[in-house]
Design a protein around this motif. Structure first.
Motif, PDB file in Angstrom:
ATOM      1  N   UNK A   1       0.848  -1.190   0.000  1.00 43.24           N
ATOM      2  CA  UNK A   1       0.000   0.000   0.000  1.00 43.24           C
ATOM      3  C   UNK A   1       0.884   1.241   0.000  1.00 43.24           C
ATOM      4  N   UNK A   2       0.558   2.177  -0.885  1.00 43.97           N
ATOM      5  CA  UNK A   2       1.203   3.489  -0.920  1.00 43.97           C
ATOM      6  C   UNK A   2       0.251   4.503  -0.286  1.00 43.97           C
ATOM      7  N   UNK A   3       0.750   5.276   0.657  1.00 42.31           N
ATOM      8  CA  UNK A   3      -0.055   6.314   1.300  1.00 42.31           C
ATOM      9  C   UNK A   3      -0.525   7.306   0.240  1.00 42.31           C
ATOM     10  N   UNK A   4      -1.835   7.511   0.158  1.00 43.98           N
ATOM     11  CA  UNK A   4      -2.391   8.408  -0.860  1.00 43.98           C
ATOM     12  C   UNK A   4      -2.018   9.864  -0.608  1.00 43.98           C
ATOM     13  N   UNK A   5      -1.751  10.238   0.652  1.00 40.56           N
ATOM     14  CA  UNK A   5      -1.386  11.617   0.990  1.00 40.56           C
ATOM     15  C   UNK A   5       0.114  11.825   0.869  1.00 40.56           C
ATOM     16  N   UNK A   6       0.884  10.892   1.395  1.00 37.25           N
ATOM     17  CA  UNK A   6       2.341  10.975   1.383  1.00 37.25           C
ATOM     18  C   UNK A   6       2.911   9.703   0.760  1.00 37.25           C
ATOM     19  N   UNK A   7       3.212   9.689  -0.540  1.00 36.78           N
ATOM     20  CA  UNK A   7       3.659   8.463  -1.207  1.00 36.78           C
ATOM     21  C   UNK A   7       5.003   7.938  -0.717  1.00 36.78           C
ATOM     22  N   UNK A   8       5.731   8.720   0.065  1.00 40.91           N
ATOM     23  CA  UNK A   8       6.975   8.209   0.637  1.00 40.91           C
ATOM     24  C   UNK A   8       6.718   7.254   1.796  1.00 40.91           C
ATOM     25  N   UNK A   9       5.492   7.241   2.285  1.00 37.72           N
ATOM     26  CA  UNK A   9       5.125   6.284   3.331  1.00 37.72           C
ATOM     27  C   UNK A   9       4.389   5.114   2.680  1.00 37.72           C
ATOM     28  N   UNK A  10       4.908   3.908   2.891  1.00 37.88           N
ATOM     29  CA  UNK A  10       4.352   2.707   2.272  1.00 37.88           C
ATOM     30  C   UNK A  10       4.364   1.562   3.278  1.00 37.88           C
ATOM     31  N   UNK A  11       3.470   0.616   3.071  1.00 33.18           N
ATOM     32  CA  UNK A  11       3.375  -0.564   3.933  1.00 33.18           C
ATOM     33  C   UNK A  11       3.422  -1.826   3.084  1.00 33.18           C
ATOM     34  N   UNK A  12       3.986  -2.883   3.639  1.00 32.40           N
ATOM     35  CA  UNK A  12       4.109  -4.173   2.952  1.00 32.40           C
ATOM     36  C   UNK A  12       3.687  -5.282   3.911  1.00 32.40           C
ATOM     37  N   UNK A  13       2.742  -6.108   3.481  1.00 32.16           N
ATOM     38  CA  UNK A  13       2.340  -7.287   4.248  1.00 32.16           C
ATOM     39  C   UNK A  13       3.101  -8.483   3.678  1.00 32.16           C
ATOM     40  N   UNK A  14       4.082  -8.977   4.436  1.00 32.74           N
ATOM     41  CA  UNK A  14       4.937 -10.070   3.972  1.00 32.74           C
ATOM     42  C   UNK A  14       4.558 -11.359   4.697  1.00 32.74           C
ATOM     43  N   UNK A  15       4.366 -12.418   3.927  1.00 26.82           N
ATOM     44  CA  UNK A  15       3.995 -13.708   4.503  1.00 26.82           C
ATOM     45  C   UNK A  15       5.211 -14.502   4.961  1.00 26.82           C
ATOM     46  N   UNK A  16       6.363 -14.252   4.353  1.00 29.32           N
ATOM     47  CA  UNK A  16       7.577 -14.926   4.793  1.00 29.32           C
ATOM     48  C   UNK A  16       7.824 -16.245   4.096  1.00 29.32           C
ATOM     49  N   UNK A  17       8.723 -17.040   4.670  1.00 31.53           N
ATOM     50  CA  UNK A  17       9.163 -18.291   4.052  1.00 31.53           C
ATOM     51  C   UNK A  17       8.023 -19.299   3.925  1.00 31.53           C
ATOM     52  N   UNK A  18       8.134 -20.160   2.912  1.00 29.82           N
ATOM     53  CA  UNK A  18       7.097 -21.150   2.650  1.00 29.82           C
ATOM     54  C   UNK A  18       7.505 -22.538   3.120  1.00 29.82           C
ATOM     55  N   UNK A  19       8.720 -22.974   2.785  1.00 33.52           N
ATOM     56  CA  UNK A  19       9.128 -24.347   3.073  1.00 33.52           C
ATOM     57  C   UNK A  19      10.112 -24.458   4.232  1.00 33.52           C
ATOM     58  N   UNK A  20      10.281 -23.412   4.997  1.00 34.21           N
ATOM     59  CA  UNK A  20      11.204 -23.460   6.127  1.00 34.21           C
ATOM     60  C   UNK A  20      10.657 -22.584   7.245  1.00 34.21           C
ATOM     61  N   UNK A  21      11.402 -22.467   8.323  1.00 30.60           N
ATOM     62  CA  UNK A  21      10.967 -21.649   9.443  1.00 30.60           C
ATOM     63  C   UNK A  21      10.707 -20.212   8.985  1.00 30.60           C
ATOM     64  N   UNK A  22       9.580 -19.662   9.425  1.00 35.05           N
ATOM     65  CA  UNK A  22       9.169 -18.337   8.969  1.00 35.05           C
ATOM     66  C   UNK A  22       9.860 -17.262   9.798  1.00 35.05           C
ATOM     67  N   UNK A  23      10.832 -16.606   9.193  1.00 30.83           N
ATOM     68  CA  UNK A  23      11.566 -15.533   9.856  1.00 30.83           C
ATOM     69  C   UNK A  23      11.315 -14.169   9.207  1.00 30.83           C
ATOM     70  N   UNK A  24      10.855 -14.163   7.945  1.00 30.92           N
ATOM     71  CA  UNK A  24      10.681 -12.910   7.215  1.00 30.92           C
ATOM     72  C   UNK A  24       9.274 -12.367   7.209  1.00 30.92           C
ATOM     73  N   UNK A  25       8.317 -13.147   7.761  1.00 26.00           N
ATOM     74  CA  UNK A  25       6.941 -12.685   7.772  1.00 26.00           C
ATOM     75  C   UNK A  25       6.722 -11.568   8.772  1.00 26.00           C
ATOM     76  N   UNK A  26       6.179 -10.441   8.323  1.00 26.04           N
ATOM     77  CA  UNK A  26       5.922  -9.288   9.197  1.00 26.04           C
ATOM     78  C   UNK A  26       5.181  -8.229   8.403  1.00 26.04           C
ATOM     79  N   UNK A  27       4.728  -7.211   9.092  1.00 23.56           N
ATOM     80  CA  UNK A  27       4.158  -6.039   8.439  1.00 23.56           C
ATOM     81  C   UNK A  27       5.211  -4.935   8.496  1.00 23.56           C
TER      82      UNK A  27
END
Length: 315
Positions: free
Chosen positions: A159-185
């Motif tokens: 998501x890109x902030x509609x007011x301030x495009x320099x602010x963005x968010x990413x919903x990351x699910x992380x690893x699929x076949x191993x321990x999930x270390x990268x999943x975060x918002x």
């Protein structure tokens, strides 16, 4: 007089009856019989016979469409394995946008010309390939730069902030076949130069994210507790839930724990949509909980164990 619907019902019944007689004969049907059936089928009217269907594209073996972003008359279409495509004429024609990867999970676009792409789809299938982070364009997709989050693996929403495009968010699910270390918002406030994890659940990633159209600080996120291995797929878990932030991601509340929303070991993937005008949040849940079956007092039917030792006479 019979109505037209009655006539066509009778005609269909005749054709079905004729076909059932043919099916009773042993051995392959002759070419003459097959040709006759084809002629009968072609003689039947079709409600789509006068409707011209056309594919508006993109015509590419891209596996599946994972996300669409629309800004005015411009549309961006992200494919799981077919890259990013762009149309500026309502889908009449599409052009492929060159990226360093064609394995995509999410896309968002801003009127300023900024386009944010997350790589690696979140469907968690055997054909779901991992990505290498996010890519950013500031000229409507003509040129791209890698903007970090290499360890996110699979990204469900950006998501890109509609007011301030320099602010963005990413919903990351992380690893699929191993321990999930990268999943975060994740969130950036400097156009992707630096990212911070603003919401984490140990061993769990985030599959969806929506923002309030009237308040860019109002966000909803969905976590998905899933475990995928070569020999099995656990599609739900207690980490699955819905989260709300009123301050752009600084703090979060797990709102699904405060209501009758299904949680626990059988809670699977969650999809979100928010209607800002009415303040209504819609959630679609893949509920893995077994359905409670109420036996019929008159006829309870057969259970699996009833077939053990059943002979021909009993069956």
């Amino acid at each position: 007089m019979n109505s037209p619907s009655s006539f066509w019902t009778l005609a269909c019944l005749c054709v079905a009856f004729s076909g059932s007689l043919t099916a009773q004969s042993w051995g392959p049907s002759s070419a003459q019989v097959r040709a006759g059936v084809d002629a009968e089928r072609n003689a039947l009217p079709s409600w789509t016979s006068g409707l011209d269907l056309r594919n508006v594209g993109p015509s590419v073996m891209g596996g599946r469409v994972v996300d669409v972003a629309v800004v005015s008359d411009t549309m961006y279409v992200a494919y799981a394995t077919g890259g990013l495509w762009k149309s500026i004429n309502h889908g009449t024609t599409f052009e492929p946008l060159s990226l360093e990867t064609c394995l995509l999970g999410a896309v968002d676009a801003h009127p300023s010309g900024r386009v944010l792409v997350g790589s690696g789809e979140v469907n968690s299938s055997r054909s779901s390939y991992a990505g290498d982070g996010v890519y950013l364009s500031d000229d409507h997709g003509q040129t791209w730069s890698h903007a970090g989050l290499e360890g996110s693996h699979h990204i469900g929403r950006v998501i890109i902030d509609r007011v301030n495009p320099d602010r963005m968010w990413v919903a990351a699910l992380g690893e699929l076949y191993s321990e999930n270390l990268g999943g975060a918002l994740y969130r950036t406030t400097d156009g992707g130069a630096q990212w911070e994890a603003v919401l984490t659940v140990p061993g769990v990633g985030f599959v969806d994210l929506v923002a309030d159209d009237t308040d860019p600080n109002h966000l909803f996120a969905a976590s998905w507790d899933r475990t995928r291995r070569a020999h099995e797929f656990t599609e739900g878990g207690p980490g699955s839930g819905i989260w709300e932030s009123l301050d752009g991601g600084d703090s979060w509340t797990r709102i699904s724990a405060e209501s009758a929303f299904p949680e626990g070991p059988d809670a699977g993937r969650i999809g979100l949509s928010y209607h800002s005008a009415t303040g209504t949040l819609f959630a679609l849940l893949d509920n893995q909980a077994p359905r409670e079956v109420q036996p019929d007092s008159e006829d309870e039917g057969l259970a699996a164990e009833d077939f053990v030792g059943m002979d021909k006479a009993t069956s």
